[in-house]
Design an enzyme around this catalytic site. Sequence first.
Site, short mmCIF file in Angstrom:
data_model
loop_
_atom_site.label_atom_id
_atom_site.label_comp_id
_atom_site.label_asym_id
_atom_site.label_seq_id
_atom_site.Cartn_x
_atom_site.Cartn_y
_atom_site.Cartn_z
N TRP A 137 60.50 -5.13 55.88
CA TRP A 137 60.04 -6.18 56.79
C TRP A 137 59.91 -5.56 58.19
O TRP A 137 60.85 -4.90 58.66
CB TRP A 137 61.07 -7.31 56.80
CG TRP A 137 60.74 -8.48 57.68
CD1 TRP A 137 59.53 -9.11 57.81
CD2 TRP A 137 61.64 -9.17 58.55
NE1 TRP A 137 59.63 -10.15 58.69
CE2 TRP A 137 60.91 -10.22 59.17
CE3 TRP A 137 62.99 -9.02 58.86
CZ2 TRP A 137 61.50 -11.09 60.08
CZ3 TRP A 137 63.56 -9.90 59.76
CH2 TRP A 137 62.82 -10.93 60.36
N ASP A 178 69.58 -8.79 52.13
CA ASP A 178 68.76 -9.76 52.85
C ASP A 178 68.06 -10.60 51.79
O ASP A 178 67.19 -10.11 51.08
CB ASP A 178 67.75 -8.99 53.72
CG ASP A 178 66.84 -9.93 54.52
OD1 ASP A 178 66.96 -11.16 54.36
OD2 ASP A 178 66.00 -9.41 55.29
N ALA A 235 65.91 -13.79 51.52
CA ALA A 235 65.17 -14.79 52.31
C ALA A 235 64.23 -15.62 51.44
O ALA A 235 63.60 -16.55 51.94
CB ALA A 235 64.37 -14.08 53.40
N LYS A 256 62.46 -20.47 54.04
CA LYS A 256 61.38 -20.56 53.07
C LYS A 256 61.71 -21.55 51.96
O LYS A 256 60.91 -22.42 51.63
CB LYS A 256 61.09 -19.19 52.44
CG LYS A 256 61.21 -17.99 53.37
CD LYS A 256 60.16 -17.95 54.41
CE LYS A 256 59.96 -16.77 55.23
NZ LYS A 256 60.52 -16.05 56.16
C1 LMR Z 1 57.28 -12.71 57.40
O1 LMR Z 1 57.71 -11.64 56.94
O2 LMR Z 1 56.07 -12.91 57.60
C2 LMR Z 1 58.24 -13.84 57.68
O3 LMR Z 1 59.54 -13.45 57.38
C3 LMR Z 1 58.08 -14.41 59.03
C4 LMR Z 1 58.60 -13.53 60.12
O4 LMR Z 1 59.42 -14.00 60.91
O5 LMR Z 1 58.21 -12.37 60.19
#
Ligand code: LMR
Length: 396
Positions: free
Chosen positions: A129, A210, A212, A245
Amino acid sequence: MSLFTRLSEQPKDRIIALMQAFHDDPRPHKVDLGVGVYRDAQGQTPVMRAVKAAERRLWEEQATKGYTDLAGDAGFRDVMAGLVLGKARDAHRMATLATVGGTGAIRIALELLRSAAPQAKVWLSDPTWPNHPPIVRQAGLAQASYRYFDEAAGAVDFDAMMNDLGRVGAGDMVLLHGCCHNPTGANLTLPQWQEVAGLLNERGALPLIDIAYQGFGDGLDADAAPTRLIAQNCPEVLIAASCSKNFGVYRDRAGVLLALAGDAPTAARTQGNLTALNRLAYSFPPDHGARLVTMVLDDPALRSDWQDELEGMRRRMLSLREQLATELRARTGSDRFGFLAQHRGMFSCLGATHDQIDRLREHHGIYILGDGRMNIAGLRADTIPMIASAIAESGI
Ligand code: LMR
């Protein structure tokens, strides 16, 4: 000299910048496959039915907005520990903290690491991420990456991953995506997770999971199975769970940090540290979203309605994956996008160059992140044929 002029320019967050660019694009046929928010068949991000019902009830019944606990409402922490850990929950060795969404949980986990072992390195998957590396940097910790994804195969490169994790130092932290890997959508099998747990224990490393997207991959329990496996097999574990989410409460910022310690006294000390970190960062964590989540999980009717709606969202994403893979097979005459149907969660990576991504945006109004990450939930049955043609034409 002014203080503010000494500040350096900050790089824009890629996801948020793309979200803004999409917003500013006047073309009516534009398609947002950027930021990871769930969208329904109408392109909306709805308030889930059970959450709405809880919100109504809360409005009627809530008699005070006085402070809760510094660690957040105990009921919320309890239901979340149950949701994530199920039978693997061991109250004896656990500390829990309500946080400002999943990101807040990651940040506090890093602060905890820094308090105990400022020299420790944080290992991140490559790719990960886009917000993980800057958060680690901002927390003042060193970082390293482990290989994760074989782009040509569209699958996890498990041998490379294990190879790199073999170099993790004692006391280092390894950040793992509990399910629905962001950005690749490619996930480990349970036997592979077992091997990872063994290696981390051998190296004396601390896993930070993590999670999510619980419920967006293979179902609530299946998605939590790797986290539970790690919880049962590693002596110390940190888990950052987000409600953004799976409860659709993105802007309410509900999340939890769970810490599993070796014994009860260490868990109690860890709890004291976590609670202090909340106090030092923002005093009390937000309560509104957390309370809605608690009401939904505590009420059998609301919980079952929530699970049904979540399951509908999950199935919709699976069918969009299959439809896009089928359309791409028809248009390219090859199965090279077959991985889209195998992956799980909101994202998959197309393996495109920056030029190809730019062309998709400029020529077709299709917004995908620069590393080729696509939000599957942003697809719609009626836009998939156009998107598949554009991808096929782009030469990806
Ligand atoms: C994403 O990866 O698009 C989401 O988790 C939103 C974010 O805050 O980046």
